[in-house]
Design an enzyme around this catalytic site. Sequence first.
Site, short mmCIF file in Angstrom:
data_model
loop_
_atom_site.label_atom_id
_atom_site.label_comp_id
_atom_site.label_asym_id
_atom_site.label_seq_id
_atom_site.Cartn_x
_atom_site.Cartn_y
_atom_site.Cartn_z
CG HIS A 169 -0.55 -4.79 4.78
ND1 HIS A 169 -1.07 -3.58 5.15
CD2 HIS A 169 -1.60 -5.53 4.33
CE1 HIS A 169 -2.38 -3.58 4.97
NE2 HIS A 169 -2.73 -4.76 4.48
CD GLU A 186 2.40 -5.04 8.12
OE1 GLU A 186 2.74 -6.22 7.94
OE2 GLU A 186 3.01 -4.07 7.66
CG HIS A 226 -0.18 0.02 2.51
ND1 HIS A 226 0.33 1.17 3.06
CD2 HIS A 226 0.18 -0.98 3.35
CE1 HIS A 226 0.96 0.89 4.18
NE2 HIS A 226 0.89 -0.42 4.38
NE ARG A 284 -1.68 -0.29 6.60
CZ ARG A 284 -2.18 -0.96 7.64
NH1 ARG A 284 -3.41 -0.76 8.03
NH2 ARG A 284 -1.43 -1.82 8.30
O1 LIG Z 1 3.83 -0.55 11.55
C1 LIG Z 1 3.66 -1.54 10.82
O2 LIG Z 1 2.64 -2.24 10.85
C2 LIG Z 1 4.78 -1.96 9.86
C3 LIG Z 1 4.56 -1.47 8.45
O3 LIG Z 1 4.44 -0.11 8.33
O4 LIG Z 1 5.98 -1.42 10.32
P1 LIG Z 1 7.41 -2.13 10.38
O5 LIG Z 1 8.29 -1.33 9.48
O6 LIG Z 1 7.82 -1.98 11.82
O7 LIG Z 1 7.29 -3.53 9.95
#
Ligand SMILES: O=C(O)[C@@H](CO)OP(=O)(O)O
Length: 237
Positions: A179, A87, A9, A60
């Site tokens: 994600h 995610e 996204h 998103r």
């Molecule tokens: O906050 C989150 O869910 C992820 C993706 O943005 O972050 P990270 O980079 O810590 O995996």
Amino acid sequence: MPRLILLRHGQSQWNLENRFTGWVDVDLTDQGEAEATRGGELIARAGFKPDVMFTSVLNRAKRTGAMALEAAGLKDVPVIEDWRLNERHYGGLTGLNKAETAEKHGEEQVKIWRRSYDTPPPPLAPGGEFDFTTDPRYAGQDIPDTESLKITLERVLPYWNSAIAPRLKAGEDVLVTAHGNSLRAIVKHLFDVPDDRIVGVEIPTGNPLDIELDAELKPVSARYLDEDRAQALPALS
Ligand SMILES: O=C(O)[C@@H](CO)OP(=O)(O)O
């Protein structure tokens, strides 16, 4: 040869605010919308016409996919949503600011929570602001209360194998909008990345990752369509 495009996204509000996001349904920023549209334009320029788009149930990703398809002139492509492309669930870190969390727990600990393969953050306490168990999108599902990348992969992979891989094996071209970490799980699987090397794989927002696959779904070639915003990819085996 089947062709797969993985599209993270566009920038979200909490990417901008540097907060642990996971399953919280934050929207795209203006920049995120622009990235989604540009992603669609690049998809059209690359001559990619997916037979189907898979997306997580989070807005998103859904909005990025819809905006990209529209920009590519492909609004009629069928869309299939599933929470198993969500995610990674950020457990008890959900909603916290990443820099403040590093000040409190140390950079090293936060790096372990963010990028180690198999150390999950502490679980999300039930009944708080971010309790997903009452969300109708997950009704009847055994949903996690925290996830490492390993746990994320363990719920993405069965969905990949049962829903996405058969379409590719049938010769269809597929777009997946999801994600950072659910896509890292797919990349780990496809490129056979060892557990200790996946830490080095970062997927940029809104930049289509174009992968050609052989009949066994092994990557034959892979490139980001926006070369200026590309990140290193794992080696092809
Ligand atoms: O906050 C989150 O869910 C992820 C993706 O943005 O972050 P990270 O980079 O810590 O995996």
